[in-house]
Motif scaffolding. Structure first.
Motif, PDB file in Angstrom:
ATOM      1  N   UNK A  67      -3.588  46.805 -21.159  1.00 13.89           N
ATOM      2  CA  UNK A  67      -3.797  48.236 -21.392  1.00 13.89           C
ATOM      3  C   UNK A  67      -2.646  49.039 -20.782  1.00 13.89           C
ATOM      4  N   UNK A  68      -2.287  48.703 -19.571  1.00  8.75           N
ATOM      5  CA  UNK A  68      -1.192  49.402 -18.890  1.00  8.75           C
ATOM      6  C   UNK A  68       0.116  49.198 -19.648  1.00  8.75           C
ATOM      7  N   UNK A  69       0.401  47.947 -20.031  1.00 14.90           N
ATOM      8  CA  UNK A  69       1.660  47.667 -20.733  1.00 14.90           C
ATOM      9  C   UNK A  69       1.753  48.418 -22.060  1.00 14.90           C
ATOM     10  N   UNK A  84       5.228  42.933 -29.305  1.00 15.53           N
ATOM     11  CA  UNK A  84       4.953  41.746 -28.506  1.00 15.53           C
ATOM     12  C   UNK A  84       3.659  41.900 -27.711  1.00 15.53           C
ATOM     13  N   UNK A  85       3.486  43.054 -27.089  1.00 12.89           N
ATOM     14  CA  UNK A  85       2.336  43.238 -26.210  1.00 12.89           C
ATOM     15  C   UNK A  85       1.045  43.594 -26.955  1.00 12.89           C
ATOM     16  N   UNK A  86       1.138  43.984 -28.221  1.00 14.42           N
ATOM     17  CA  UNK A  86      -0.082  44.106 -29.025  1.00 14.42           C
ATOM     18  C   UNK A  86      -0.674  42.719 -29.196  1.00 14.42           C
ATOM     19  N   UNK A  87       0.165  41.768 -29.506  1.00 16.94           N
ATOM     20  CA  UNK A  87      -0.321  40.382 -29.628  1.00 16.94           C
ATOM     21  C   UNK A  87      -0.925  39.917 -28.307  1.00 16.94           C
ATOM     22  N   UNK A  92      -5.659  38.888 -24.927  1.00 19.39           N
ATOM     23  CA  UNK A  92      -6.380  39.200 -23.691  1.00 19.39           C
ATOM     24  C   UNK A  92      -7.712  39.896 -23.943  1.00 19.39           C
ATOM     25  N   UNK A  93      -8.138  39.953 -25.208  1.00 15.22           N
ATOM     26  CA  UNK A  93      -9.475  40.417 -25.524  1.00 15.22           C
ATOM     27  C   UNK A  93      -9.634  41.868 -25.910  1.00 15.22           C
ATOM     28  N   UNK A 101      -7.567  53.689 -29.000  1.00 15.20           N
ATOM     29  CA  UNK A 101      -7.854  54.623 -27.909  1.00 15.20           C
ATOM     30  C   UNK A 101      -6.670  54.736 -26.950  1.00 15.20           C
ATOM     31  N   UNK A 102      -6.002  53.629 -26.709  1.00 17.30           N
ATOM     32  CA  UNK A 102      -4.799  53.659 -25.870  1.00 17.30           C
ATOM     33  C   UNK A 102      -3.744  54.550 -26.519  1.00 17.30           C
ATOM     34  N   UNK A 103      -3.543  54.376 -27.826  1.00 22.79           N
ATOM     35  CA  UNK A 103      -2.535  55.181 -28.525  1.00 22.79           C
ATOM     36  C   UNK A 103      -2.893  56.667 -28.518  1.00 22.79           C
TER      37      UNK A 103
END
Length: 139
Positions: A67-69, A84-87, A92-93, A101-103
């Motif tokens: 979430x932080x990344x 990369x970090x979406x994958x 990571x669930x 929501x993060x976006x």
């Protein structure tokens, strides 16, 4: 210069395990296998520091770190890292709804243009993941 022989330290191996679990073995192996004399020190640094020292700390779980990344990388408008970090977040669930929501949070606090770029990347990754799942499910 770092050599491939230095890709065997205890901290490197600890980071490698986490990096592969989060980002996927194929991606990580491709990054390491394509390392040159110039880029090998960066691969060693990233694997040891980011993954071996930070991602292994007990204070936050991997889900929270994802979430932080995603938040930081979207705010910085770094689409290749977001991809990369979406994958990693999916691994990571995190759900698609949570990523949205993060976006939305990033849009309010960091700006709409960066969020729009990240949204394009997220949609592409989700489509790729869905296509791969469909392909794997086909008889």
């Amino acid at each position: 210069m770092t050599t491939r022989d230095e890709f065997t330290s205890e901290l490197f191996m600890k980071g490698l395990k986490i990096r592969e679990e989060v980002l996927g073995v194929d991606h990580v192996r491709k990054s390491l296998d394509s390392a040159t004399d110039f880029s090998a020190p960066i691969q060693k640094f990233v694997t040891e520091l980011c993954w071996g020292q930070i991602w292994s700390r007990p204070g936050l779980d991997r889900r929270t770190r994802s979430i932080i990344n995603l938040s930081i990388l979207s705010a910085l408008n770094l689409p290749n890292e977001v991809r990369l970090h979406v994958r990693g977040a999916l691994n990571n669930g995190l759900s698609q709804e949570e990523i949205m929501e993060i976006l939305l949070q990033v849009a309010v606090y960091c700006g709409v243009p960066a969020t729009l770029e990240s949204t394009k990347v997220v949609v592409e990754v989700l489509e790729e993941v869905a296509a791969k799942a469909k392909q794997n499910a086909a008889p």
